[in-house]
Design an enzyme around this catalytic site. Structure first.
Site, PDB file in Angstrom:
ATOM      1  N   LYS A  19       0.831  -1.215   0.000  1.00  0.00           N
ATOM      2  CA  LYS A  19       0.000   0.000   0.000  1.00  0.00           C
ATOM      3  C   LYS A  19       0.865   1.266   0.000  1.00  0.00           C
ATOM      4  O   LYS A  19       2.084   1.195   0.256  1.00  0.00           O
ATOM      5  CB  LYS A  19      -0.905  -0.017   1.233  1.00  0.00           C
ATOM      6  CG  LYS A  19      -0.141  -0.138   2.531  1.00  0.00           C
ATOM      7  CD  LYS A  19      -1.018  -0.682   3.644  1.00  0.00           C
ATOM      8  CE  LYS A  19      -0.238  -0.687   4.951  1.00  0.00           C
ATOM      9  NZ  LYS A  19      -0.938  -1.363   6.030  1.00  0.00           N
ATOM     10  N   TYR A  72      16.135  30.349   6.214  1.00  0.00           N
ATOM     11  CA  TYR A  72      14.905  31.050   6.626  1.00  0.00           C
ATOM     12  C   TYR A  72      14.858  31.250   8.137  1.00  0.00           C
ATOM     13  O   TYR A  72      15.237  30.353   8.897  1.00  0.00           O
ATOM     14  CB  TYR A  72      13.676  30.229   6.222  1.00  0.00           C
ATOM     15  CG  TYR A  72      13.339  30.307   4.757  1.00  0.00           C
ATOM     16  CD1 TYR A  72      13.025  31.538   4.160  1.00  0.00           C
ATOM     17  CD2 TYR A  72      13.306  29.164   3.973  1.00  0.00           C
ATOM     18  CE1 TYR A  72      12.699  31.605   2.821  1.00  0.00           C
ATOM     19  CE2 TYR A  72      12.976  29.226   2.630  1.00  0.00           C
ATOM     20  CZ  TYR A  72      12.675  30.451   2.056  1.00  0.00           C
ATOM     21  OH  TYR A  72      12.348  30.518   0.735  1.00  0.00           O
TER      22      TYR A  72
HETATM   23  C1  LIG Z   1      -0.032  -2.223   6.651  1.00  0.00           C
HETATM   24  C2  LIG Z   1      -0.598  -3.505   7.065  1.00  0.00           C
HETATM   25  C3  LIG Z   1       0.210  -4.650   7.130  1.00  0.00           C
HETATM   26  C4  LIG Z   1       1.726  -4.593   7.001  1.00  0.00           C
HETATM   27  O1  LIG Z   1       2.296  -4.117   8.199  1.00  0.00           O
HETATM   28  P1  LIG Z   1       3.879  -3.969   8.436  1.00  0.00           P
HETATM   29  O2  LIG Z   1       3.987  -3.526   9.834  1.00  0.00           O
HETATM   30  O3  LIG Z   1       4.364  -2.943   7.469  1.00  0.00           O
HETATM   31  O4  LIG Z   1       4.490  -5.288   8.180  1.00  0.00           O
HETATM   32  C5  LIG Z   1      -0.409  -5.858   7.380  1.00  0.00           C
HETATM   33  N1  LIG Z   1      -1.750  -5.938   7.583  1.00  0.00           N
HETATM   34  C6  LIG Z   1      -2.550  -4.853   7.548  1.00  0.00           C
HETATM   35  C7  LIG Z   1      -3.999  -5.001   7.793  1.00  0.00           C
HETATM   36  C8  LIG Z   1      -1.999  -3.613   7.307  1.00  0.00           C
HETATM   37  O5  LIG Z   1      -2.797  -2.525   7.314  1.00  0.00           O
END
Ligand SMILES: *Cc1c(COP(=O)(O)O)cnc(C)c1O
Length: 369
Positions: free
Chosen positions: A42, A264
């Site tokens: 994702k 800045y």
């Molecule tokens: C993002 C996510 C994962 C992966 O988690 P990591 O900590 O990056 O390994 C797995 N399951 C769900 C439901 C997630 O939202």
């Protein structure tokens, strides 16, 4: 006379080491034995590029992917082709119906509402995509709550029309191996899942993998570990290799005098004569403003502290103490092996440090395989 080397570019680069990505995939795979790996990809593969990362993992044998939204799923489908299962964690919604069906994405069903919505669609199309059922076991984020799930499991007609192929849940505290929540969630998950006669189950994220076999079930869903990030205080993660490195080019080197100010708001005043490198990467590229006068990059294995406020395109670092070659066109490294330190320094986490990498970065995936 022009002294620039031909390879010098004023644009910052994100180097993504796909060999190490594949290495991490194999390392996780070894750890979970027969359980499958569903790669969490994702947010553009945690900022690293879902297309390239997806293809590399596909090449390594991965055939199950998790994304957050239907749009991400569609992009990944185009990248990896028709032979992978792509699950959409956020679940189905009316606006995504066309994309879900068109790209053959599998929605994760998180509530009775989503179940009823998707059942209507499933019943009205030929070959509806399979789904995964997400039960909440204590995170209280997404997923059926306990009572809802009892009602759902009793409604055989409803859940059968969703053609579910996995039941899953998500761990809240897996990064802390001693947290009592881990066992609580494990027990709740087994108990809840037993109400539905679907055998394949999935609970573990990266950190969950290191909690050991009872947490693996038939599939694990690592994300951060694939991308070289540490997820847990459990031993064993030494086998994870660095994947993402941000290279900021030195655009100019300035010699400033004691009493001069930088950048800045003149937020930094030199307490001595100093040598400062002006880098072509700023907060638009993922160097957080919060790291102003606080964070550091790496030049020739030495820490070079950020001085002054990070600006949109530019960050300045103190290189006075570096004795190795310093020149325009050289690069200062961020993220990489310092990912966790950088994050801790500004009260952030490695996940955010990766996902906030900017769109402007040239992305270098090395030689194609
Ligand atoms: C993002 C996510 C994962 C992966 O988690 P990591 O900590 O990056 O390994 C797995 N399951 C769900 C439901 C997630 O939202």
């Amino acid at each position: 006379m022009n002294t620039f080397s031909n390879s010098y570019s004023s644009r910052p680069t994100l180097r993504v080491n796909l060999d190490n990505l594949r290495y991490n995939y194999e390392a996780l795979k070894k750890r979970v034995g027969n359980a499958k790996i569903g790669a969490s990809i994702k947010a553009d593969a945690y900022g690293l590029g879902a297309m390239q990362v997806g293809r590399a993992l596909y090449g390594a044998g991965c055939r199950i992917f998790f994304v957050a939204t239907a749009g991400e799923g569609k992009m990944l489908r185009d990248a990896v082709g028709p032979n992978s299962a792509i699950y959409v964690l956020n679940g189905p919604s009316p606006r995504d119906k066309g994309v879900l069906l068109g790209a053959k994405l599998k929605p994760v069903i998180n509530s009775l509402e989503q179940a009823r919505f998707w059942a209507d669609i499933s019943n009205s199309v030929n070959e509806p995509p399979y789904t995964a059922i997400h039960i909440d076991t204590g995170m209280n984020r997404l997923g059926f709550d306990e009572e809802e799930f009892v009602e759902f499991a009793r409604d055989k007609k409803l859940w059968q029309s969703l053609t579910p192929e996995w039941v899953m849940s998500h761990l809240a505290c897996a990064g802390d191996k001693d947290h009592p929540m881990n066992k609580t969630q494990l027990q709740r998950f087994k108990k809840a899942a037993a109400q539905l006669p679907i055998t394949p189950m999935s609970l573990a994220n990266t950190a969950g993998v290191y909690l050991g076999k009872p947490y693996h079930f038939q599939m694990v869903r690592p994300g951060i570990g694939l991308y070289g990030g540490y997820a847990t205080n459990n031993p064993g993660q030494e086998d994870i290799r660095t994947v993402a490195t941000l290279l900021a080019p030195i655009l100019q080197i300035r010699h400033i005098k004691k009493g001069d100010t930088l950048g800045y708001n003149a937020s930094f005043t030199a307490s001595k004569d100093m040598e400062v490198a002006v880098l072509g990467a700023g907060y638009a590229d993922g160097i957080p403003v919060l790291s102003s006068n606080k964070g550091y990059g790496i030049l020739h294995d030495e820490r070079v502290p950020i001085v002054g406020r990070v600006s949109m395109d530019i960050t300045m670092v103190d290189i006075s103490h570096v004795h190795m070659r310093k020149e325009v066109g050289g690069v200062v490294v961020f993220r990489g092996d310092q990912l966790e330190n950088e994050a801790a320094g500004i009260g952030s986490i490695n996940y955010e440090m990766l996902t906030r990498l900017g769109q402007r970065l040239r992305r270098d995936y090395g030689k194609p395989k």
